[in-house]
Motif scaffolding. Structure first.
Motif, PDB file in Angstrom:
ATOM      1  N   VAL A 265       0.851  -1.191   0.000  1.00 58.96           N
ATOM      2  CA  VAL A 265       0.000   0.000   0.000  1.00 58.96           C
ATOM      3  C   VAL A 265       0.887   1.241   0.000  1.00 58.96           C
ATOM      4  CG1 VAL A 265      -1.731   1.328   1.260  1.00 58.96           C
ATOM      5  CG2 VAL A 265      -1.896  -1.170   1.172  1.00 58.96           C
ATOM      6  N   VAL A 266       0.612   2.146  -0.938  1.00 52.79           N
ATOM      7  CA  VAL A 266       1.418   3.349  -1.116  1.00 52.79           C
ATOM      8  C   VAL A 266       0.526   4.585  -1.048  1.00 52.79           C
ATOM      9  CG1 VAL A 266       2.848   4.642  -2.752  1.00 52.79           C
ATOM     10  CG2 VAL A 266       3.116   2.166  -2.570  1.00 52.79           C
ATOM     11  N   TYR A 267       0.989   5.611  -0.338  1.00 51.37           N
ATOM     12  CA  TYR A 267       0.352   6.934  -0.368  1.00 51.37           C
ATOM     13  C   TYR A 267       1.417   7.933  -0.774  1.00 51.37           C
ATOM     14  CZ  TYR A 267      -1.217  11.489   1.338  1.00 51.37           C
ATOM     15  OH  TYR A 267      -1.532  12.818   1.431  1.00 51.37           O
ATOM     16  N   ARG A 306       3.615   0.468 -11.887  1.00 51.68           N
ATOM     17  CA  ARG A 306       4.789   0.201 -11.055  1.00 51.68           C
ATOM     18  C   ARG A 306       4.795  -1.263 -10.609  1.00 51.68           C
ATOM     19  NH1 ARG A 306       5.135   3.574  -5.571  1.00 51.68           N
ATOM     20  NH2 ARG A 306       6.765   4.789  -6.591  1.00 51.68           N
ATOM     21  N   PHE A 307       3.619  -1.785 -10.319  1.00 55.73           N
ATOM     22  CA  PHE A 307       3.490  -3.164  -9.846  1.00 55.73           C
ATOM     23  C   PHE A 307       3.163  -4.139 -10.976  1.00 55.73           C
ATOM     24  CE2 PHE A 307       2.549  -0.369  -6.289  1.00 55.73           C
ATOM     25  CZ  PHE A 307       3.338  -0.896  -5.286  1.00 55.73           C
ATOM     26  N   LYS A 316      -4.315  -1.157  -8.025  1.00 55.98           N
ATOM     27  CA  LYS A 316      -5.323  -0.114  -8.180  1.00 55.98           C
ATOM     28  C   LYS A 316      -4.804   1.156  -7.540  1.00 55.98           C
ATOM     29  CE  LYS A 316      -9.515   1.415  -9.214  1.00 55.98           C
ATOM     30  NZ  LYS A 316     -10.034   1.453 -10.604  1.00 55.98           N
ATOM     31  N   ALA A 317      -5.093   2.313  -8.152  1.00 55.46           N
ATOM     32  CA  ALA A 317      -4.715   3.600  -7.586  1.00 55.46           C
ATOM     33  C   ALA A 317      -5.873   4.570  -7.727  1.00 55.46           C
ATOM     34  CB  ALA A 317      -3.469   4.153  -8.287  1.00 55.46           C
ATOM     35  N   VAL A 318      -6.147   5.330  -6.696  1.00 59.75           N
ATOM     36  CA  VAL A 318      -7.215   6.333  -6.722  1.00 59.75           C
ATOM     37  C   VAL A 318      -6.704   7.599  -6.050  1.00 59.75           C
ATOM     38  CG1 VAL A 318      -9.104   4.663  -6.720  1.00 59.75           C
ATOM     39  CG2 VAL A 318      -8.194   5.485  -4.549  1.00 59.75           C
ATOM     40  N   ALA A 357      -2.482   3.885  -3.511  1.00 60.49           N
ATOM     41  CA  ALA A 357      -2.396   2.765  -4.450  1.00 60.49           C
ATOM     42  C   ALA A 357      -2.129   1.479  -3.694  1.00 60.49           C
ATOM     43  CB  ALA A 357      -1.274   3.009  -5.469  1.00 60.49           C
ATOM     44  N   TRP A 358      -2.683   0.388  -4.192  1.00 57.63           N
ATOM     45  CA  TRP A 358      -2.397  -0.911  -3.598  1.00 57.63           C
ATOM     46  C   TRP A 358      -2.102  -1.925  -4.700  1.00 57.63           C
ATOM     47  CZ3 TRP A 358      -5.316  -4.735  -5.563  1.00 57.63           C
ATOM     48  CH2 TRP A 358      -6.633  -4.440  -5.971  1.00 57.63           C
TER      49      TRP A 358
END
Length: 383
Positions: A265-267, A306-307, A316-318, A357-358
Motif C-alpha cells: 500500500v502506497v500513499y 509500477r506493480f 489499483k490507484a485512486v 495505491a495498492w
C-alpha cells in the motif's frame, strides 16, 4: 493559492550523503504529528488516536484543508490495514471479482467495531487464524500498531523501520511511557542497538535506510522473526517517493519476488506537471524537500504499472477526490459538522495530486492455495 501539503505520518528515508536535506525530511514527521493533534484532526474529532499526543512538543492549529487531508489519508490506510488484519482465509476455490474502486476507505478508522470484510458465499473460514505480518516503511511517529492493538486487532508481527535518529526518539518515548508498554504487553520488551531499536514478541522497531533494503534491512528483519511465507502488508506512507526510483523499485522487486503473499500500500503525490503540481514542487523545493520518485510514477496509471509491469497480480490507484466520494452520507455529514470548510475548489485541486495505491502478489505452491490467498487479498481491499 497556498499549498497545504497533507503531511505524512511517516518519516521518509532518502539519500544519506546530503545530510542537510535528510534533516529536513526527518523533520516532516514532526509536521505530520502536529497536523493530527490539538485543534486539528484528532482534537477536532476527525480521528481517534489517544497515542499521538505523546510525540508532540508544540501542538498548533492547522487549517481545515490540512485537517481533511490528514483525516482522509489516515482513514484510508487504517481501513486497508484493518481489513488485512481482520481477513480470513476461506476454503473456496473460486476467486471474487476485483473491486472497481478502492472502497476500503468506507471502513471507519474512528471505531473499533466495524465489521470484518465479507468472504465469498461459498467460503468457510479456517478454524485457526491466519498468521500475518505488517512492515511499515519509514514509520516515523506513526501509532497505527498501538491504536489497533488497543482495539483488539493485531498481527503476528508488526515491524517498523526508519532512520536511526528517528527510531531512537520513538524508542525512548515508547519505553518510558506506560501507555505504550501496556499495549505491547511483553515483559521481555527491550532496547537494542544503543537505544535506537525496540524488540518485543509481536513488535519490532528497527533502524535502517531503504537504499539498503535488500542487503541490510531484509537480513535484519529476518533476524527478528520476519517470515517470507506468510501474508504480509507493506505500508509506504509518503516514503518511496523520497528516494531514487532505482532504490524504490528494488524494494518493490524484492517483495514481489521473495514473498509468498504480499499486499503493498502506497500513499504519495502525483501529477507534477500541471500548474498546481509545478507549484507544489516549487513550494517543497523552497523547504529543501525534493521528490525524486514523482516523475517516475506521476499518474494513477503509472502507480498501478509500477506493480503490474513487475508481474504483480492486481493493482489499483485512486486519488483523494475518489476516496472522499466513497465516504457514506453519514460519515460525510459527520466530518462536515466538525468545522467550517469553504475551500471546496482548492480541495479538489489538491486532492488530484495525492493518491493511495495498492497491489498484491501471490506465489503459492498449489492452485487451491493460490486462489484462497487471492480471495483473501481482494477482501482486504474491498468492503
Amino acid at each position: 493559492m497556498r499549498h497545504p501539503v497533507p503531511a505524512s505520518s511517516s518519516s521518509p528515508m532518502m539519500s544519506m550523503p546530503r545530510m542537510g536535506r535528510d534533516d529536513v525530511i526527518k523533520g516532516t514527521d514532526d509536521d505530520a504529528i502536529i497536523s493530527k493533534l490539538q485543534v486539528s484532526a484528532v482534537d477536532l474529532g476527525y480521528l481517534d488516536d489517544p497515542f499521538v499526543k505523546h510525540f508532540v512538543k508544540r501542538p498548533s492549529r492547522r487549517p481545515p484543508l490540512i485537517n481533511r487531508g490528514s483525516y482522509l489519508r489516515t482513514r484510508s490506510l487504517d481501513a486497508l490495514t484493518e481489513q488485512f488484519i481482520r481477513g480470513t482465509l476461506g476454503l473456496s476455490t473460486k476467486t471474487v471479482s476485483p473491486p472497481s474502486t478502492l472502497s476500503a476507505a468506507t471502513s471507519s478508522s474512528t471505531s473499533s467495531s466495524s465489521p470484518a470484510p465479507p468472504t465469498p458465499a461459498d467460503a468457510t473460514p479456517l478454524v485457526s487464524p491466519i498468521r500475518k505480518q505488517i512492515v511499515s516503511l519509514g514509520c516515523g511517529s506513526d501509532t497505527r500498531y498501538f491504536k489497533f492493538k488497543s482495539e483488539g486487532l493485531s498481527a503476528h508481527k508488526y515491524f517498523e523501520i526508519d532512520f536511526q535518529e528517528s527510531t531512537a526518539k520513538k524508542a525512548a518515548v515508547i519505553k518510558k511511557n506506560k501507555a505504550f508498554t501496556d499495549i505491547i504487553a511483553d515483559p521481555e520488551l527491550k532496547l537494542g542497538l544503543g537505544g535506537t531499536e525496540l524488540y518485543a514478541k509481536d513488535y519490532c522497531l528497527l533502524s535502517g535506510d531503504l537504499r539498503e533494503f535488500v542487503d541490510v534491512i531484509v537480513p535484519k528483519l529476518k533476524a527478528h522473526g520476519f517470515d517470507t511465507s506468510i501474508p504480509t502488508l507493506f505500508l509506504s506512507e509518503c516514503v518511496l517517493i523520497y528516494i531514487q526510483p532505482s532504490d524504490s523499485d528494488a524494494v518493490v522487486d524484492w517483495v514481489g519476488n521473495n514473498m509468498m503473499a504480499s499486499l503493498f500500500v502506497v500513499y504519495e503525490q502525483i501529477n507534477p506537471t500541471d500548474a498546481f503540481g509545478a507549484m507544489m514542487l516549487r513550494n517543497l523545493k523552497a523547504r529543501r524537500i525534493e521528490l525524486p520518485g514523482i516523475h517516475a510514477y506521476p499518474s494513477l496509471v503509472s502507480q498501478q504499472e509500477r506493480f503490474m509491469s513487475r508481474g504483480w497480480l492486481a493493482a489499483k490507484a485512486v486519488d483523494m477526490n475518489d476516496l472522499l466520494a466513497s465516504l457514506s452520507d453519514v460519515e460525510m455529514k459527520r466530518i462536515s459538522s466538525l468545522e467550517i470548510f469553504d475551500e471546496v475548489e482548492e480541495w479538489q485541486l489538491l486532492a488530484q495530486h495525492y493518491c493511495v495505491a495498492w497491489a498484491f502478489q501471490v506465489k503459492a505452491q498449489s492452485e487451491n492455495e493460490r486462489e484462497r490467498l487471492v480471495d483473501f487479498f481482494y477482501s482486504s481491499v474491498s468492503t
